[in-house]
Write a protein that holds these residues in place. Sequence first.
Motif, mmCIF file in Angstrom:
data_model
loop_
_atom_site.group_PDB
_atom_site.id
_atom_site.type_symbol
_atom_site.label_atom_id
_atom_site.label_comp_id
_atom_site.label_asym_id
_atom_site.label_seq_id
_atom_site.Cartn_x
_atom_site.Cartn_y
_atom_site.Cartn_z
ATOM 1 N N UNK A 108 36.328 55.778 42.675
ATOM 2 C CA UNK A 108 35.923 56.129 44.036
ATOM 3 C C UNK A 108 36.521 55.150 45.052
ATOM 4 N N UNK A 109 36.678 53.899 44.648
ATOM 5 C CA UNK A 109 37.305 52.896 45.513
ATOM 6 C C UNK A 109 38.765 53.266 45.750
ATOM 7 N N UNK A 110 39.441 53.728 44.706
ATOM 8 C CA UNK A 110 40.838 54.155 44.845
ATOM 9 C C UNK A 110 40.950 55.331 45.799
ATOM 10 N N UNK A 111 39.993 56.265 45.731
ATOM 11 C CA UNK A 111 39.998 57.411 46.657
ATOM 12 C C UNK A 111 39.803 56.935 48.098
ATOM 13 N N UNK A 139 45.523 52.517 52.606
ATOM 14 C CA UNK A 139 45.864 51.235 52.012
ATOM 15 C C UNK A 139 46.829 51.400 50.846
ATOM 16 N N UNK A 140 46.516 52.328 49.973
ATOM 17 C CA UNK A 140 47.379 52.659 48.832
ATOM 18 C C UNK A 140 47.423 54.175 48.764
ATOM 19 N N UNK A 141 48.588 54.742 49.020
ATOM 20 C CA UNK A 141 48.736 56.198 49.023
ATOM 21 C C UNK A 141 49.620 56.616 47.859
ATOM 22 N N UNK A 142 49.017 57.034 46.766
ATOM 23 C CA UNK A 142 49.801 57.424 45.592
ATOM 24 C C UNK A 142 50.488 58.765 45.805
ATOM 25 N N UNK A 188 48.816 60.495 41.480
ATOM 26 C CA UNK A 188 49.612 59.860 40.426
ATOM 27 C C UNK A 188 50.053 58.495 40.939
ATOM 28 N N UNK A 189 49.545 57.452 40.315
ATOM 29 C CA UNK A 189 49.816 56.079 40.731
ATOM 30 C C UNK A 189 51.022 55.513 39.991
ATOM 31 N N UNK A 190 51.853 54.795 40.712
ATOM 32 C CA UNK A 190 53.017 54.130 40.127
ATOM 33 C C UNK A 190 52.649 52.682 39.804
ATOM 34 N N UNK A 191 53.558 51.981 39.131
ATOM 35 C CA UNK A 191 53.347 50.555 38.855
ATOM 36 C C UNK A 191 53.243 49.779 40.170
ATOM 37 N N UNK A 192 54.012 50.187 41.150
ATOM 38 C CA UNK A 192 53.941 49.540 42.474
ATOM 39 C C UNK A 192 52.564 49.749 43.097
ATOM 40 N N UNK A 193 52.023 50.969 42.973
ATOM 41 C CA UNK A 193 50.687 51.257 43.499
ATOM 42 C C UNK A 193 49.629 50.401 42.809
ATOM 43 N N UNK A 249 50.007 47.458 41.439
ATOM 44 C CA UNK A 249 50.121 46.085 41.949
ATOM 45 C C UNK A 249 49.511 45.972 43.338
ATOM 46 N N UNK A 250 49.733 46.971 44.154
ATOM 47 C CA UNK A 250 49.175 46.942 45.505
ATOM 48 C C UNK A 250 47.645 47.034 45.468
ATOM 49 N N UNK A 251 47.105 47.840 44.549
ATOM 50 C CA UNK A 251 45.644 47.915 44.392
ATOM 51 C C UNK A 251 45.069 46.554 44.007
ATOM 52 N N UNK A 252 45.745 45.869 43.108
ATOM 53 C CA UNK A 252 45.295 44.531 42.699
ATOM 54 C C UNK A 252 45.333 43.557 43.879
ATOM 55 N N UNK A 253 46.370 43.672 44.702
ATOM 56 C CA UNK A 253 46.477 42.798 45.871
ATOM 57 C C UNK A 253 45.376 43.098 46.878
ATOM 58 N N UNK A 254 45.062 44.364 47.085
ATOM 59 C CA UNK A 254 43.973 44.744 47.993
ATOM 60 C C UNK A 254 42.655 44.182 47.472
ATOM 61 N N UNK A 255 42.412 44.307 46.172
ATOM 62 C CA UNK A 255 41.178 43.783 45.579
ATOM 63 C C UNK A 255 41.112 42.261 45.733
#
Length: 151
Positions: free
Chosen positions: A28-31, A38-41, A50-55, A57-63
């Motif tokens: 739900x956080x990803x949605x 912030x992160x648009x897959x 569909x999330x990429x490896x770049x996405x 990494x960006x999710x981890x940075x946001x967290x």
Amino acid sequence: MSSPRDETWEVGVYVISVAAQLSGLHPQTLRQYDRLGLVSPGRASGRGRRYSARDIERLREVARLSQEEGVNLAGIKRILDLENANDELRMRIAELEAELAFVTAALREKTSEATSPNYRRVNLPAVYEPPPSAVVVWRRETRRPGPDLAR
């Protein structure tokens, strides 16, 4: 944000549940991050994310920015936007430096040809108008006062 980048770096291959597990966040956080931009897959044909490896990494940075640094989501969006703009500017600088190196090498080649005994001079127009996309290198000449100007 450093991770091995290869040809699959931008390819969306992870469904939301796998991306949530890899990033340590709830689906739900990803949605929510997608809704906020912030992160648009990417999207699959059935409109699933569909999330990429770049996405990932960006999710981890946001967290990290949210949990460890205490930055709110609006601040995180601004930080990420500035980082993206910075990356684009760095790429543009690299392009311009490469173009400048090419032009400099071409000028050196022309200069060495001009000093060759077999060189034939070509009269160029007195005013040269570079095309709008041209890189023009200009260096101000410093004039030293001549005998009549020095007092």
